[in-house]
Design an enzyme around this catalytic site. Structure first.
Site, PDB file in Angstrom:
ATOM      1  N   ARG A  36       0.856  -1.182   0.000  1.00  0.00           N
ATOM      2  CA  ARG A  36       0.000   0.000   0.000  1.00  0.00           C
ATOM      3  C   ARG A  36       0.896   1.237   0.000  1.00  0.00           C
ATOM      4  O   ARG A  36       2.031   1.199   0.485  1.00  0.00           O
ATOM      5  CB  ARG A  36      -0.895   0.021   1.236  1.00  0.00           C
ATOM      6  CG  ARG A  36      -1.916   1.165   1.196  1.00  0.00           C
ATOM      7  CD  ARG A  36      -2.594   1.427   2.530  1.00  0.00           C
ATOM      8  NE  ARG A  36      -3.517   2.552   2.385  1.00  0.00           N
ATOM      9  CZ  ARG A  36      -4.096   3.178   3.398  1.00  0.00           C
ATOM     10  NH1 ARG A  36      -3.849   2.809   4.645  1.00  0.00           N
ATOM     11  NH2 ARG A  36      -4.907   4.200   3.179  1.00  0.00           N
ATOM     12  N   HIS A  37       0.384   2.315  -0.553  1.00  0.00           N
ATOM     13  CA  HIS A  37       1.123   3.578  -0.567  1.00  0.00           C
ATOM     14  C   HIS A  37       1.366   4.079   0.860  1.00  0.00           C
ATOM     15  O   HIS A  37       0.857   3.530   1.844  1.00  0.00           O
ATOM     16  CB  HIS A  37       0.340   4.629  -1.353  1.00  0.00           C
ATOM     17  CG  HIS A  37      -1.049   4.830  -0.835  1.00  0.00           C
ATOM     18  ND1 HIS A  37      -1.328   5.542   0.323  1.00  0.00           N
ATOM     19  CD2 HIS A  37      -2.245   4.398  -1.281  1.00  0.00           C
ATOM     20  CE1 HIS A  37      -2.619   5.541   0.552  1.00  0.00           C
ATOM     21  NE2 HIS A  37      -3.218   4.848  -0.402  1.00  0.00           N
ATOM     22  N   ARG A  40      -1.011   9.698   3.490  1.00  0.00           N
ATOM     23  CA  ARG A  40      -1.646  10.644   2.565  1.00  0.00           C
ATOM     24  C   ARG A  40      -2.606  11.551   3.317  1.00  0.00           C
ATOM     25  O   ARG A  40      -2.943  11.307   4.484  1.00  0.00           O
ATOM     26  CB  ARG A  40      -2.410   9.910   1.465  1.00  0.00           C
ATOM     27  CG  ARG A  40      -3.569   9.053   1.974  1.00  0.00           C
ATOM     28  CD  ARG A  40      -4.546   8.720   0.871  1.00  0.00           C
ATOM     29  NE  ARG A  40      -5.566   7.758   1.255  1.00  0.00           N
ATOM     30  CZ  ARG A  40      -6.683   8.034   1.908  1.00  0.00           C
ATOM     31  NH1 ARG A  40      -6.931   9.277   2.296  1.00  0.00           N
ATOM     32  NH2 ARG A  40      -7.562   7.092   2.193  1.00  0.00           N
ATOM     33  N   ARG A 105      -0.371   9.031  -5.654  1.00  0.00           N
ATOM     34  CA  ARG A 105       0.236   8.605  -4.399  1.00  0.00           C
ATOM     35  C   ARG A 105       0.897   7.232  -4.493  1.00  0.00           C
ATOM     36  O   ARG A 105       1.873   6.970  -3.787  1.00  0.00           O
ATOM     37  CB  ARG A 105      -0.789   8.626  -3.261  1.00  0.00           C
ATOM     38  CG  ARG A 105      -2.005   7.744  -3.450  1.00  0.00           C
ATOM     39  CD  ARG A 105      -2.984   7.910  -2.295  1.00  0.00           C
ATOM     40  NE  ARG A 105      -4.215   7.160  -2.478  1.00  0.00           N
ATOM     41  CZ  ARG A 105      -5.282   7.613  -3.126  1.00  0.00           C
ATOM     42  NH1 ARG A 105      -5.254   8.813  -3.674  1.00  0.00           N
ATOM     43  NH2 ARG A 105      -6.376   6.872  -3.235  1.00  0.00           N
ATOM     44  N   ASP A 282      -4.901  -0.007  -0.003  1.00  0.00           N
ATOM     45  CA  ASP A 282      -5.341  -0.860   1.100  1.00  0.00           C
ATOM     46  C   ASP A 282      -6.337  -1.914   0.622  1.00  0.00           C
ATOM     47  O   ASP A 282      -6.311  -3.064   1.075  1.00  0.00           O
ATOM     48  CB  ASP A 282      -5.950  -0.028   2.229  1.00  0.00           C
ATOM     49  CG  ASP A 282      -6.989   0.994   1.752  1.00  0.00           C
ATOM     50  OD1 ASP A 282      -7.317   1.015   0.555  1.00  0.00           O
ATOM     51  OD2 ASP A 282      -7.468   1.781   2.602  1.00  0.00           O
TER      52      ASP A 282
END
Length: 415
Positions: A36-37, A40, A105, A282
């Site tokens: 996952r990034h 944010r 992102r 996610d």
């Protein structure tokens, strides 16, 4: 309809060292990571959000923050340390392939991760004053991506999801959550009517609390305790049944198995790199884990990472190890009930029911509409064609009649 192995407990190593109890003769042959990034800002503020002013945030809505960049830079360093004996320090496109969803992102997270994984050394140094080098990151528009973003249109999946919400379980759930939905709708000003919209609100409140903003009094009454269980459950919905999981994650697992096959074969036309890196969301993490029956419902945190490792024993036996890293150290788990050291044929066999090639996925998705829909569509088209023919014929007759009664040059008129 029952949950697709909803609460199957992840197999956890008693000690981290036990996760690596491979024989010294075993050889690592391929690695796939999906993460996952990083941190944010909220995707969007809710209507009554006291922190809905863009000036209160370091970057625009839904964008990777500096904290998020550092999250992934450190994850890249961790991957470098973990695979220092497998992945050469000097970058080569033959060693690694990076793919991201087409979202800022995730693209930025992949770039920050690579900065930690591949600090320039030796021939990679192109600017002595800059400890960074450009490394390609591949992507396609989300609306065209059934593998990673999993957002390409699939009518059959949409129908299955609608049918799921009509089951008695979800009807009861909707009744159970009626008061909670009404409460958060009233005070947030947003329409909160299902698990997905509730999770969006939970995510916004979570981020605001992370940034030390004081939440409104109404939010303190439900966040996090009353919202988190249902926000967690929302991550299970897209893969609730095996049929839904097949359409949502099948193309990814088909690609994963194909990659492992290529790594175990010699002299194949397609060269498979040592390392595949996927930068996603996610929902991606939750969908993959739940499809493998290894998801304990929770909102996967920033940089949550699934790791697939392909190993080969001295006698030539190939096996797969799977790990989930959402804290400091990864935890090994058994994919779909396979052994922790899952023989590659067994890994393929366990995932066969949900793995699906892209061409077959396309065909199944488009065949997902019930026959009555096709009849209705055919009837609409036929009706439109009939109306068009009638209008055209009427226009033709009027035109023809006008031509028949045109004034002739020698025609006389009478008063």
């Amino acid at each position: 309809m029952s949950v697709f192995s909803l609460f199957n407990v992840v197999a956890i190593c008693a000690l981290v060292s036990l996760c690596f109890e491979n024989s010294s003769a075993d050889e690592l042959n391929g690695v796939v990571v999906v993460f996952r990034h990083g941190d944010r800002t909220p995707i969007r503020p809710y209507p009554t959000d006291p922190y809905g002013n863009r000036s209160l945030w370091p970057v625009d809505y839904g964008m990777l923050t500096n904290i998020g960049k550092m999250n992934h830079f450190k994850l890249g360093q961790w991957l470098r340390q973990r695979y220092s004996q497998f992945l050469p320090e000097v970058y080569s496109e033959r060693d690694i392939y990076v793919r991201s969803t087409d979202v800022d992102r995730t693209l930025m997270s992949a770039s920050a991760n690579l900065a930690g994984l591949y600090p320039p050394v030796k021939t990679d140094i192109w600017n002595p004053d800059l400890q960074w080098q450009p490394i390609p990151i591949h992507t396609i528009p989300e609306s065209m991506d059934p593998v990673l973003a999993a957002k390409k249109e699939c009518p059959k999946f949409n129908r299955l999801e609608k049918e799921l919400f009509k089951t008695q379980y979800f009807k009861n759930l909707s009744h159970q959550l009626h008061d909670l939905y009404a409460y958060v709708t009233k005070y947030s000003g947003d329409s909160i009517h299902d698990l997905k919209s509730l999770e969006y609100l939970y995510s916004t409140l979570f981020i605001e609390s992370n940034y030390n903003f004081t939440l409104p009094e109404w939010a303190k009454g439900v966040f996090p305790d009353k919202l988190k269980p249902w926000a967690s459950l929302s991550f299970v919905v897209p893969t609730w049944t095996e049929e839904m999981a097949r359409l949502k994650t099948g193309p990814f697992f088909n690609e994963l198995i194909g990659y492992f096959r290529n790594r175990t074969q010699k002299n194949v036309q397609y060269y498979a790199p040592k390392f595949l890196m996927y930068s996603a969301h996610d929902t991606t993490i939750a969908n993959l884990l739940n499809t493998m029956e290894a998801f304990e419902p929770h909102p996967p945190p920033y940089t949550a990472t699934i790791i697939f490792e392909l190993w080969r024993t001295q006698n030539g036996t190939d096996f797969v190890q799977t790990f989930y890293k959402n804290t400091t150290e990864p935890r090994q788990f058994a994919a779909k009930g396979c052994n922790l050291n899952c023989l590659l044929p067994d890994f393929e066999s366990k995932l066969k029911s949900i793995s699906i090639p892209l061409d077959q996925w396309e065909s199944e998705c488009q065949s997902g509409w019930p026959f009555i829909y096709y009849l209705m569509l055919g009837g609409m088209v036929s009706t439109i064609l009939c109306i068009s023919c009638i209008v055209s014929l009427a226009v033709y007759r009027l035109k023809r009649k006008s031509e028949l009664y045109m004034q002739l040059p020698n025609e006389e008129y009478y008063a």
